[in-house]
Design an enzyme around this catalytic site. Structure first.
Site, PDB file in Angstrom:
ATOM      1  N   HIS A  33       0.809  -1.224   0.000  1.00 50.26           N
ATOM      2  CA  HIS A  33       0.000   0.000   0.000  1.00 50.26           C
ATOM      3  C   HIS A  33       0.844   1.277   0.000  1.00 50.26           C
ATOM      4  CE1 HIS A  33      -3.670  -2.172   0.384  1.00 50.26           C
ATOM      5  NE2 HIS A  33      -3.408  -2.630   1.593  1.00 50.26           N
ATOM      6  N   ASP A  56      -2.834 -10.712  -2.258  1.00 51.44           N
ATOM      7  CA  ASP A  56      -3.413 -10.166  -1.042  1.00 51.44           C
ATOM      8  C   ASP A  56      -4.860  -9.763  -1.315  1.00 51.44           C
ATOM      9  OD1 ASP A  56      -2.201  -8.680   1.721  1.00 51.44           O
ATOM     10  OD2 ASP A  56      -4.013  -7.771   0.916  1.00 51.44           O
ATOM     11  N   HIS A  66      -6.435  -7.234  -0.412  1.00 48.83           N
ATOM     12  CA  HIS A  66      -6.531  -5.796  -0.688  1.00 48.83           C
ATOM     13  C   HIS A  66      -5.721  -5.458  -1.943  1.00 48.83           C
ATOM     14  CE1 HIS A  66      -6.900  -6.293   3.737  1.00 48.83           C
ATOM     15  NE2 HIS A  66      -7.883  -5.434   3.593  1.00 48.83           N
ATOM     16  N   ASP A 121      -4.750 -12.822   3.496  1.00 51.20           N
ATOM     17  CA  ASP A 121      -5.976 -12.342   4.122  1.00 51.20           C
ATOM     18  C   ASP A 121      -7.225 -12.573   3.271  1.00 51.20           C
ATOM     19  OD1 ASP A 121      -4.793 -10.532   2.408  1.00 51.20           O
ATOM     20  OD2 ASP A 121      -4.802  -8.863   3.807  1.00 51.20           O
TER      21      ASP A 121
END
Length: 336
Positions: A122, A159, A161, A246
């Protein structure tokens, strides 16, 4: 597998009940301790020059000063202490090591996996966000190219996200192909299908935003039908997997349904894609916040390279995924 690991990554303290805690690495180490063929390497910290190759120098100075002053809340989610900068350099150094070893030909039981934290995907050019300070995979990819070890690098981010940082850093460059399979609408809200790169990078960004509830068959189909053909056509020298766990069905902060066995099936696919592309393969830890499921999933990746053949998904690809795949084909992605 050989795992990059540095004790400095434990010194990044995020406080009580923060999901991105040092216990993540401890849980992984405990799980791996019960398996054979596990090796650990404490690679050098990333030099600041490698960090500023992908991050704004002013931002780097600001975050260093922030940490030196004792840290605090950089934003609502992203917490630093004095030791955070060293931990971030250690994590980026582990990612650089993974790329270097993959390019040097380490494969099979020697396949590299960087167990660094804080995670990185991120972190954008001039800001920290989403628990991330330095974009570890981006630093590794750019260093491999700038050092002359690779002409092209491909990154798959599985991931849950979207890795907006990697996406943005390489969006207009043609030497890094970034593909992301992520939950649509989840933090940070980026990663639309029609974001495919621009300028020299046109066509080298692939976003697969799956709806909540997708699982093993949907993820494996995304890799089979899109990531694999795109990466092989791109002809990278090394493939890095930004390996967040995740999307696991028992992770506390997502709504996806990937199983531990599913991560094994995804790993076999990435191994086979790397073989077909004649590329090195390395893994870089990102998210994953259920300690047991994180540890089990990393261990599953290790077991694949130790000879385990994970069970293939037996369910059908969901309609909610099929619609996304049709839109991707309309964008020109898929079989070449």
């Amino acid at each position: 597998m050989n795992f990059g690991y540095h004790e400095d990554c434990l010194d990044h303290q995020t406080g009580y009940r923060h999901p991105e805690s040092p216990d993540r690495l401890r849980a992984i180490r405990r799980s791996l301790s019960r398996k054979h063929g596990v090796g650990y390497v404490a690679a050098d910290h990333a030099p600041e020059s490698a960090v500023t190759a992908v991050h704004d120098a002013g931002y780097v100075s600001a975050i260093k000063e922030f940490c030196a002053d004792g840290g605090g809340d950089w934003d609502d989610d992203t917490v630093a202490v004095e030791a955070t900068w060293d931990a971030a350099l250690a994590a980026a150094g582990q990612a650089m090591w993974a790329a270097e070893r993959a390019l040097a030909g380490d494969d099979g039981r020697d396949t590299p996996f960087a167990l660094g934290r804080p995670p990185g995907h991120h972190a954008v050019e001039a800001d920290a966000m989403g628990f991330c300070f330095v974009n570890n995979a981006a630093v590794a990819a750019r260093a491999a190219i700038d050092d002359g070890e690779a002409d092209r690098v491909a990154i798959l981010d599985w991931d849950v996200h979207h890795g907006n940082g990697i996406h943005d850093i390489f969006y207009d460059t043609g030497d890094v192909y970034y593909a992301s399979i992520h939950e649509d609408g989840l933090y940070p809200g980026s990663g639309d299908i029609d974001e495919t790169g621009e300028g020299e990078g046109e066509g080298t960004t692939l976003n697969v935003p799956l709806l909540p509830g997708c699982g093993d068959a949907d993820y494996c189909a995304a890799i089979d039908d899109f990531v694999g053909p795109e990466f092989v056509a791109f002809d990278p020298d090394v493939i890095l997997v930004s390996a967040g766990f995740d999307a696991h069905r028992h992770d506390p902060i997502s709504r996806m349904r990937v199983s531990t066995e599913g991560y094994g099936a995804m790993t076999t696919r990435m191994r086979d894609i790397a073989d077909e592309a004649d590329a090195g393969l390395g893994f870089v830890l990102e998210g994953g916040y259920g300690l047991d499921t994180l540890a089990e999933s990393v261990t599953m990746v290790h077991e694949v390279f130790d000879g385990r053949e994970p069970v293939e998904p037996d369910e059908e690809v969901k309609d909610r995924a099929t619609k996304v795949f049709a839109d991707l084909r309309d964008q020109g992605f898929g079989e070449k």
